[in-house]
Scaffold this motif. Structure first.
Motif, short mmCIF file in Angstrom:
data_model
loop_
_atom_site.label_atom_id
_atom_site.label_comp_id
_atom_site.label_asym_id
_atom_site.label_seq_id
_atom_site.Cartn_x
_atom_site.Cartn_y
_atom_site.Cartn_z
N ILE A 96 28.64 49.09 70.68
CA ILE A 96 29.87 48.81 69.92
C ILE A 96 30.70 50.08 69.77
CG2 ILE A 96 30.78 48.16 67.66
CD1 ILE A 96 28.42 46.22 67.40
N GLY A 97 30.03 51.18 69.43
CA GLY A 97 30.74 52.45 69.28
C GLY A 97 31.41 52.89 70.57
N GLY A 98 30.66 52.75 71.67
CA GLY A 98 31.23 53.12 72.97
C GLY A 98 32.39 52.22 73.36
N ALA A 99 32.24 50.93 73.07
CA ALA A 99 33.30 49.97 73.41
C ALA A 99 34.56 50.24 72.60
CB ALA A 99 32.81 48.55 73.17
N ILE A 100 34.38 50.52 71.31
CA ILE A 100 35.55 50.82 70.47
C ILE A 100 36.22 52.11 70.94
CG2 ILE A 100 36.27 51.49 68.13
CD1 ILE A 100 34.13 49.57 67.06
N THR A 101 35.40 53.08 71.32
CA THR A 101 35.95 54.34 71.84
C THR A 101 36.77 54.08 73.10
OG1 THR A 101 34.07 55.60 70.96
CG2 THR A 101 35.38 56.64 72.70
N CYS A 102 36.24 53.26 74.00
CA CYS A 102 36.96 52.93 75.23
C CYS A 102 38.27 52.21 74.93
CB CYS A 102 36.09 52.06 76.14
SG CYS A 102 34.76 52.96 76.96
N CYS A 103 38.23 51.28 73.98
CA CYS A 103 39.45 50.56 73.62
C CYS A 103 40.49 51.52 73.03
CB CYS A 103 39.13 49.45 72.62
SG CYS A 103 38.20 48.07 73.34
N GLY A 104 40.01 52.43 72.18
CA GLY A 104 40.94 53.42 71.61
C GLY A 104 41.53 54.32 72.68
N LEU A 105 40.67 54.78 73.59
CA LEU A 105 41.17 55.60 74.69
C LEU A 105 42.17 54.84 75.55
CD1 LEU A 105 37.90 57.42 75.86
CD2 LEU A 105 39.90 58.47 74.77
N VAL A 114 44.18 52.47 74.59
CA VAL A 114 45.46 52.36 73.88
C VAL A 114 46.25 53.66 74.03
CG1 VAL A 114 46.54 52.15 71.61
CG2 VAL A 114 44.66 50.63 72.25
N PHE A 115 45.58 54.79 73.77
CA PHE A 115 46.27 56.08 73.89
C PHE A 115 46.68 56.36 75.34
CE2 PHE A 115 44.08 57.03 69.81
CZ PHE A 115 45.19 57.45 69.09
N ALA A 116 45.80 56.00 76.27
CA ALA A 116 46.12 56.20 77.69
C ALA A 116 47.30 55.33 78.10
CB ALA A 116 44.90 55.88 78.55
N PHE A 117 47.36 54.11 77.56
CA PHE A 117 48.48 53.22 77.87
C PHE A 117 49.80 53.83 77.41
CE2 PHE A 117 51.44 49.97 76.38
CZ PHE A 117 51.67 49.27 77.55
N LEU A 118 49.80 54.35 76.19
CA LEU A 118 51.03 54.96 75.66
C LEU A 118 51.44 56.17 76.50
CD1 LEU A 118 50.25 54.75 71.82
CD2 LEU A 118 51.78 53.27 73.16
N GLY A 119 50.43 56.97 76.87
CA GLY A 119 50.73 58.14 77.70
C GLY A 119 51.19 57.75 79.09
N MET A 120 50.56 56.73 79.65
CA MET A 120 50.93 56.29 80.99
C MET A 120 52.32 55.68 81.03
SD MET A 120 49.05 57.02 83.48
CE MET A 120 49.90 55.89 84.59
N ARG A 121 52.69 55.03 79.94
CA ARG A 121 54.03 54.45 79.90
C ARG A 121 55.09 55.55 79.99
NH1 ARG A 121 55.75 50.67 74.92
NH2 ARG A 121 55.70 52.69 73.87
N LYS A 122 54.86 56.64 79.25
CA LYS A 122 55.80 57.76 79.33
C LYS A 122 55.75 58.44 80.70
CE LYS A 122 56.01 58.92 74.41
NZ LYS A 122 55.83 59.97 73.38
N LEU A 123 54.53 58.58 81.22
CA LEU A 123 54.38 59.21 82.53
C LEU A 123 55.03 58.36 83.61
CD1 LEU A 123 53.17 61.46 84.25
CD2 LEU A 123 51.06 60.11 84.41
N SER A 124 54.93 57.05 83.48
CA SER A 124 55.55 56.15 84.47
C SER A 124 57.06 56.32 84.49
CB SER A 124 55.19 54.70 84.16
OG SER A 124 53.80 54.49 84.26
N ILE A 184 39.24 51.48 81.88
CA ILE A 184 38.77 51.86 80.54
C ILE A 184 38.90 50.70 79.57
CG2 ILE A 184 39.20 53.40 78.57
CD1 ILE A 184 40.10 55.52 80.60
N ALA A 185 40.05 50.01 79.65
CA ALA A 185 40.28 48.87 78.75
C ALA A 185 39.28 47.75 79.01
CB ALA A 185 41.71 48.36 78.93
N VAL A 186 39.04 47.45 80.28
CA VAL A 186 38.09 46.39 80.62
C VAL A 186 36.68 46.77 80.17
CG1 VAL A 186 36.96 45.21 82.55
CG2 VAL A 186 39.45 45.48 82.54
#
Length: 201
Positions: free
Chosen positions: A153-162, A164-174, A127-129
């Motif tokens: 641009i809108g889709g790319a920003i959405t992916c970047c936002g997702l 970031v949130f996924a990273f934070l969630g994955m860190r807790k899940l890890s 998603i980040a890539v």
């Protein structure tokens, strides 16, 4: 309880371990007791503050590597007699597959947990890539077609936002999955510790 009694009980509780490991543990707790006695605490109080030897032995065993613990617990406490060897060989078609199946289940659960974790991290990275590549490509697309460029641009920003949130969630899940793995391994170790305890009783 005196220091000698405490160390004797601890040695008995750790009897399944190699002698070098037993000596290492005994030296460690003897040093703790001596240090507390040098601080002015009585021998009985210094020993009592350590807790029960069974609980200490259990923690020592749980801190061991799984394979090392299995080897220590499966190893017989005495030299096998002829009839015991014959029974082991004769019963191997029964117990050998059971042991292998148990080890396979343990390995499968362990690998499944980590496979899920790695897969989810790969999804977050994808998603980040996608977002980064979208932002990089949006300039070229915008030059040719502004409307399409804005959508990219809108889709790319959405992916970047997702991402970031996924990273934070994955860190807790890890952290959670790592703790779950540790609990699972401790549970497997507990099976061998309890087995050894019943055998020694």
């Amino acid at each position: 309880m005196t220091k000698a009694e405490f160390l004797s009980e601890l040695q008995q509780a750790l009897s399944a371990l190699p002698q070098s490991e037993i000596i290492k543990s005994l030296d460690y707790y003897e040093e703790i007791i001596n240090d507390r006695m040098e601080e002015g605490i009585s021998e009985e109080q210094a020993v009592g503050a350590l807790g029960k030897t069974d609980a200490i032995a259990r923690e020592i065993l749980l801190d061991m590597g799984l394979l090392q613990l299995m080897k220590a617990k499966v190893k017989p406490n005495h030299r096998l007699k002829g009839w015991e060897i014959i029974l082991l060989i004769a019963g191997s078609p029964v117990w050998a597959p059971l042991v292998l199946a148990f080890l396979a289940i343990v390995l499968a659960v362990y690998m499944t947990i980590w496979a899920v974790l790695i897969s989810l991290w790969a999804a977050v990275a994808a998603i980040a890539v996608t977002g980064i590549m979208g932002l990089a490509a949006s300039a070229f697309i915008f030059a040719q077609n502004p409307l399409s460029g804005l959508m990219v641009i809108g889709g790319a920003i959405t992916c970047c936002g997702l991402a970031v949130f996924a990273f934070l969630g994955m860190r807790k899940l890890s952290v959670y999955l790592i703790r779950l793995t540790a609990l699972f391994i401790r549970g497997v170790k507990s099976i061998f510790i309890q087995k050894g305890g019943r055998k020694n009783a």
